[in-house]
Write a protein that holds these residues in place. Structure first.
Motif, PDB file in Angstrom:
ATOM      1  N   HIS A   9       6.101   6.126   7.607  1.00  0.00           N
ATOM      2  CA  HIS A   9       4.684   6.439   7.523  1.00  0.00           C
ATOM      3  C   HIS A   9       4.435   7.915   7.839  1.00  0.00           C
ATOM      4  O   HIS A   9       3.600   8.570   7.197  1.00  0.00           O
TER       5      HIS A   9
ATOM      6  N   VAL B 288      -6.774   9.700  -1.615  1.00  0.00           N
ATOM      7  CA  VAL B 288      -7.366   9.609  -0.280  1.00  0.00           C
ATOM      8  C   VAL B 288      -7.596   8.150   0.096  1.00  0.00           C
ATOM      9  O   VAL B 288      -7.290   7.723   1.214  1.00  0.00           O
ATOM     10  N   ARG B 289      -8.126   7.392  -0.835  1.00  0.00           N
ATOM     11  CA  ARG B 289      -8.373   5.976  -0.571  1.00  0.00           C
ATOM     12  C   ARG B 289      -7.067   5.225  -0.334  1.00  0.00           C
ATOM     13  O   ARG B 289      -6.983   4.353   0.550  1.00  0.00           O
TER      14      ARG B 289
ATOM     15  N   LYS C  79      -4.291   6.469   0.822  1.00  0.00           N
ATOM     16  CA  LYS C  79      -3.760   6.873   2.125  1.00  0.00           C
ATOM     17  C   LYS C  79      -4.507   6.164   3.250  1.00  0.00           C
ATOM     18  O   LYS C  79      -3.898   5.723   4.235  1.00  0.00           O
ATOM     19  N   GLU C  80      -5.815   6.019   3.123  1.00  0.00           N
ATOM     20  CA  GLU C  80      -6.602   5.332   4.151  1.00  0.00           C
ATOM     21  C   GLU C  80      -6.191   3.866   4.249  1.00  0.00           C
ATOM     22  O   GLU C  80      -6.095   3.311   5.350  1.00  0.00           O
ATOM     23  N   ARG C  81      -5.971   3.264   3.099  1.00  0.00           N
ATOM     24  CA  ARG C  81      -5.536   1.864   3.088  1.00  0.00           C
ATOM     25  C   ARG C  81      -4.170   1.730   3.752  1.00  0.00           C
ATOM     26  O   ARG C  81      -3.955   0.827   4.580  1.00  0.00           O
TER      27      ARG C  81
ATOM     28  N   ARG D  55      -1.553   0.762  11.109  1.00  0.00           N
ATOM     29  CA  ARG D  55      -2.108   0.535  12.443  1.00  0.00           C
ATOM     30  C   ARG D  55      -2.125  -0.952  12.785  1.00  0.00           C
ATOM     31  O   ARG D  55      -1.817  -1.360  13.917  1.00  0.00           O
TER      32      ARG D  55
ATOM     33  N   SER E 148       0.825  -1.212   0.000  1.00  0.00           N
ATOM     34  CA  SER E 148       0.000   0.000   0.000  1.00  0.00           C
ATOM     35  C   SER E 148       0.860   1.262   0.000  1.00  0.00           C
ATOM     36  O   SER E 148       0.493   2.278  -0.604  1.00  0.00           O
TER      37      SER E 148
ATOM     38  N   ASN F 227       2.629  12.230   6.065  1.00  0.00           N
ATOM     39  CA  ASN F 227       1.744  13.194   6.724  1.00  0.00           C
ATOM     40  C   ASN F 227       2.338  14.589   6.786  1.00  0.00           C
ATOM     41  O   ASN F 227       1.702  15.523   7.232  1.00  0.00           O
TER      42      ASN F 227
ATOM     43  N   THR G  98      -9.371  11.572  -5.263  1.00  0.00           N
ATOM     44  CA  THR G  98     -10.179  10.541  -4.605  1.00  0.00           C
ATOM     45  C   THR G  98      -9.371   9.264  -4.401  1.00  0.00           C
ATOM     46  O   THR G  98      -9.391   8.652  -3.316  1.00  0.00           O
TER      47      THR G  98
ATOM     48  N   ASP H  63      -2.802   3.738   5.961  1.00  0.00           N
ATOM     49  CA  ASP H  63      -2.948   4.017   7.390  1.00  0.00           C
ATOM     50  C   ASP H  63      -3.487   2.799   8.134  1.00  0.00           C
ATOM     51  O   ASP H  63      -3.041   2.481   9.245  1.00  0.00           O
ATOM     52  N   ASP H  64      -4.462   2.125   7.527  1.00  0.00           N
ATOM     53  CA  ASP H  64      -5.048   0.946   8.158  1.00  0.00           C
ATOM     54  C   ASP H  64      -4.011  -0.171   8.269  1.00  0.00           C
ATOM     55  O   ASP H  64      -3.921  -0.839   9.318  1.00  0.00           O
TER      56      ASP H  64
END
Length: 223
Positions: free
Chosen positions: A217, A150-151, A153-155, A161, A128, A221, A147, A157-158
């Motif tokens: 990571h 953003v998706r 980046k969310e992937r 974590r 990712s 940001n 778009t 980040d998940d």
């Protein structure tokens, strides 16, 4: 033979009861010893499954494959199966052994599960992160690009974590693991256990990798 000189029915009944009690007691003793042997075998098996997983975790993450991570997850399932069997086996001859083995198997299961999940998440995070990096380089300033960014980046980040949480959990579990081994060491050969040097190396390597990944990571940001 005189009348009434034979065995009395009451005596025969009492003898039968005594024989039955002795036989049952012998069976229960045998059964408890069999349970003890099964518990010891389960502890030994768990240690044999844990050692290669820790050896892999002590190496570079580049050596990890999805197949290897799934194999560790399968080992965790087998340890869980043995743990449930222990809890459903009934009384053993030594309940101290039962308690020590229960805690040991539970810890090994969790360590294996967390290592497997951490390694899977590390592989996913590498994918990712690279996908997002490639996408950022291909900026065409369109709404669709934003778009997708953003998706992506969310992937990422998940995945981060998930990797961080599982890696920290492994470190916490391994910090207390020597105590779990010590409690079953009275019943199982030391050859079944993991030495402290390997445990320390796994924790050191994991912490170093987590710091490196966290820094990488964080770079996404920054403005």
């Amino acid at each position: 033979m005189r009348v009434g000189s034979g065995p009395k029915p009451l005596v025969i009944a009492l003898v039968a009861v005594v024989v039955a009690v002795i036989a049952y007691s012998g069976f229960r003793t045998y059964q408890k010893r069999a349970i003890d042997a099964t518990i010891v075998a389960s502890v030994r098996d768990a240690g044999q499954r844990l050692r290669p997983a820790l050896t892999l975790a002590a190496g570079p993450y580049q050596a990890v494959t999805l197949k290897a991570a799934e194999g560790i997850a399968t080992d965790a399932d087998e340890v869980d199966h043995r743990l449930q069997a222990l809890r459903n086996a009934g009384p053993a001859s030594d309940m101290t052994l039962v308690d020590a083995a229960d805690a040991y198997l539970l810890t090994v299961r969790e360590v294996l599960k967390r290592i497997a999940d951490s390694q899977k998440r590390r592989l996913m995070l590498a994918d990712s992160t690279q996908a997002l990096r490639d996408h950022m380089r291909a900026d065409n300033h369109t709404g669709a690009w934003v778009t997708q960014a953003v998706r992506g980046k969310e992937r990422m980040d998940d995945d981060f974590r998930g990797f961080r949480n599982n890696t920290e959990a492994v470190d916490t579990l391994l910090a207390t693991f020597p105590e779990s081994q010590r409690k079953v060491a009275l019943y199982v050969s030391a050859s079944a256990f993991v030495d402290d040097k390997l445990l320390a190396e796994v924790r050191r390597r994991a912490n170093e990798e987590l710091k490196r990944v966290t820094a990488e990571h964080a770079s996404f940001n920054r403005p």
